[in-house]
Design a protein around this motif. Structure first.
Motif, mmCIF file in Angstrom:
data_model
loop_
_atom_site.group_PDB
_atom_site.id
_atom_site.type_symbol
_atom_site.label_atom_id
_atom_site.label_comp_id
_atom_site.label_asym_id
_atom_site.label_seq_id
_atom_site.Cartn_x
_atom_site.Cartn_y
_atom_site.Cartn_z
ATOM 1 N N PRO A 203 0.897 -1.043 0.140
ATOM 2 C CA PRO A 203 0.107 0.074 -0.019
ATOM 3 C C PRO A 203 0.844 1.217 0.095
ATOM 4 O O PRO A 203 0.385 2.059 -0.740
ATOM 5 C CB PRO A 203 -0.848 -0.127 1.177
ATOM 6 N N ARG B 93 -7.934 7.318 -2.905
ATOM 7 C CA ARG B 93 -7.072 6.410 -2.623
ATOM 8 C C ARG B 93 -6.847 5.416 -3.651
ATOM 9 O O ARG B 93 -5.965 4.777 -4.159
ATOM 10 C CB ARG B 93 -6.937 5.371 -1.194
ATOM 11 N N VAL C 177 -14.084 4.678 6.837
ATOM 12 C CA VAL C 177 -13.385 5.490 5.703
ATOM 13 C C VAL C 177 -14.541 6.374 5.343
ATOM 14 O O VAL C 177 -15.241 5.656 4.557
ATOM 15 C CB VAL C 177 -12.543 4.510 5.005
ATOM 16 N N ILE D 191 0.489 4.203 -2.988
ATOM 17 C CA ILE D 191 0.093 5.511 -2.659
ATOM 18 C C ILE D 191 1.306 6.400 -2.998
ATOM 19 O O ILE D 191 1.039 7.502 -3.374
ATOM 20 C CB ILE D 191 -0.352 5.653 -1.154
ATOM 21 N N THR D 192 2.442 6.218 -3.006
ATOM 22 C CA THR D 192 3.690 6.942 -3.196
ATOM 23 C C THR D 192 4.238 6.936 -4.530
ATOM 24 O O THR D 192 5.094 7.412 -5.076
ATOM 25 C CB THR D 192 4.696 6.815 -2.314
ATOM 26 N N ILE E 143 -5.369 6.882 -6.928
ATOM 27 C CA ILE E 143 -3.759 7.040 -6.947
ATOM 28 C C ILE E 143 -3.500 5.721 -7.004
ATOM 29 O O ILE E 143 -2.289 5.442 -7.774
ATOM 30 C CB ILE E 143 -3.542 7.801 -5.448
ATOM 31 N N ALA E 144 -3.861 4.660 -6.081
ATOM 32 C CA ALA E 144 -3.176 3.366 -6.076
ATOM 33 C C ALA E 144 -3.360 2.695 -7.563
ATOM 34 O O ALA E 144 -2.556 2.140 -8.048
ATOM 35 C CB ALA E 144 -3.759 2.516 -5.159
ATOM 36 N N LEU F 273 -12.585 9.712 0.392
ATOM 37 C CA LEU F 273 -11.188 9.374 0.709
ATOM 38 C C LEU F 273 -10.697 8.223 0.294
ATOM 39 O O LEU F 273 -9.916 8.036 -0.483
ATOM 40 C CB LEU F 273 -10.873 9.337 2.358
ATOM 41 N N ARG F 274 -11.614 7.343 0.129
ATOM 42 C CA ARG F 274 -11.534 5.904 -0.164
ATOM 43 C C ARG F 274 -11.473 6.099 -1.837
ATOM 44 O O ARG F 274 -10.358 5.420 -2.315
ATOM 45 C CB ARG F 274 -12.677 4.978 0.191
#
Length: 386
Positions: free
Chosen positions: A284, A354, A346, A288-289, A357-358, A350-351
């Protein structure tokens, strides 16, 4: 956290009967058994229990299987393709299968004398509680140690060499090579089956996140890609079931102790290999990064050490390993866009952020693997920038 009614009494009864085998230093004295702590997981409860006698204390772990749907994430879409069928065994049977898997590991490593591997002893199976009793291991998992090397860790980063990864590869080879009397059905044993899964995953993802050139390529040519990369009939072995860095303890010297086996199929040997490698690249924090948390040269060293540990003097079948990495990645990507946590944990916005991005990271990993397989020679600017 309290234990289910009767569980600690059942552990005490087994300890009284078998303590000489579990811990010979206790002799034939029945120990006092006390609950120390408990933890809830999505498919099990974990209880740390202490056995005490005449000043000696030995910890054990009691793992109780459960099927409480309220403790698991929900699937938004029931048509999501999956790499392995959903477990349908009862909790009692699942506990028994895990116990059998731990005994299988014991047998596979019985004559191993290098000190590279530890063994989590299966002490008891208690069907009336869908539980097993094992040693308690006070060591971090390889995943925990790996996360300690993140560039984004607040404190000073720890160091991790490639030794545990090489040992993990050697462990898996020993496990795969060990013969078992367990009767297990084959799973995904042909290149054509893998190609069909490529196409199913691609169509599912395109329906959920929109069309992408790489998904279109997989949907149209998945079987062809798989048949070029893989032998028609795949080499099978007893599968671990979830061979990931979070299911192996490690020491400062790189010793590996693998746990949580659930051998249900004879699966292609490449599947366990790919599961660990994809788990490394698709952590994860990596997703995310966008792959920046763990240094790329370090990740490459870990992968190389693992493959060297598994294949040793044999040539690494690179295309087969890459093809199964792609398959496992597509499975994880589909799970990412399909699952959600229970309401209230959550915020939906926001989910969704995420996931977006992922998904970019998963897409880049899929493109990398397809390119290495020679199946995606060019990518449009539109796809690269989305």
């Amino acid at each position: 956290m309290t234990a289910p009614e009767g569980l600690i009494d059942a552990v005490a009864a087994r300890a009284a009967a078998e303590v000489g085998t579990w811990f010979p230093e206790f002799g034939d004295r029945a120990p006092h058994v006390g609950l120390v702590s408990g933890e809830t997981r999505s498919r099990c409860f974990l209880y740390r229990v202490h056995l005490t006698c005449d000043g000696l204390t030995r910890p054990v772990m009691v793992k109780v299987r459960h099927s409480d749907a309220n403790l698991r994430r929900l699937d938004l879409w029931q048509d999501r393709p999956i790499l392995a069928p959903v477990r349908t065994m009862s909790d009692e049977s699942t506990a028994q299968r895990e116990y059998a898997g731990l005994r299988l590991i014991e047998d596979a490593l019985r004559d191993e004398g290098t000190g590279r591997f530890g063994v989590l002893r299966p002490l008891a199976w208690m069907p009336e509680h869908a539980a097993i009793v094992t040693d308690f291991v006070q060591q971090p998992t390889l995943r925990t140690v790996l996360l300690g090397t993140s560039r984004f860790r607040v404190r000073a980063r720890s160091r991790l060499d490639a030794t545990p990864w090489g040992n993990a590869g050697a462990w898996l080879r020993a496990f795969h090579d060990h013969q078992t009397s367990m009767v297990l059905p084959p799973r995904a044993d042909t290149a054509a089956h893998v190609g069909g899964l490529y196409e199913q995953f691609a169509d599912f993802l395109a329906d959920r996140i929109g069309p992408r050139p790489l998904l279109e390529e997989l949907s149209a040519s998945g079987t062809e890609i798989a048949c070029r990369a893989l032998p028609a009939q795949l080499p099978l072995a007893t599968g671990h079931g979830d061979f990931v860095a979070n299911n192996m303890f490690t020491t400062a010297e790189g010793r590996i102790t693998v746990f949580d086996p659930l051998p249900m199929w004879r699966a292609p040997v490449y599947q366990d290999i790919a599961t660990l490698l994809v788990g490394l690249r698709a952590l994860p924090v990596q997703a995310i990064t966008q792959g920046l948390a763990l240094p790329r040269p370090a990740v490459a060293r870990y992968e190389a050490a693992f493959l060297d540990g598994y294949f040793g003097a044999d040539d690494v079948p690179q295309t087969a390993v890459l093809a199964f990495q792609l398959l496992v990645l597509l499975d994880k990507w589909s799970a990412l866009v399909s699952r959600r946590v229970r309401d209230g944990k959550v915020r939906p916005q926001l989910r969704e952020a995420r996931i977006r991005i992922a998904s970019r990271h998963y897409k880049e990993e899929a493109r990398r693997l397809l390119s290495r397989l020679g199946a995606l020679p060019a990518v449009s600017a539109t796809d690269r920038d989305d």
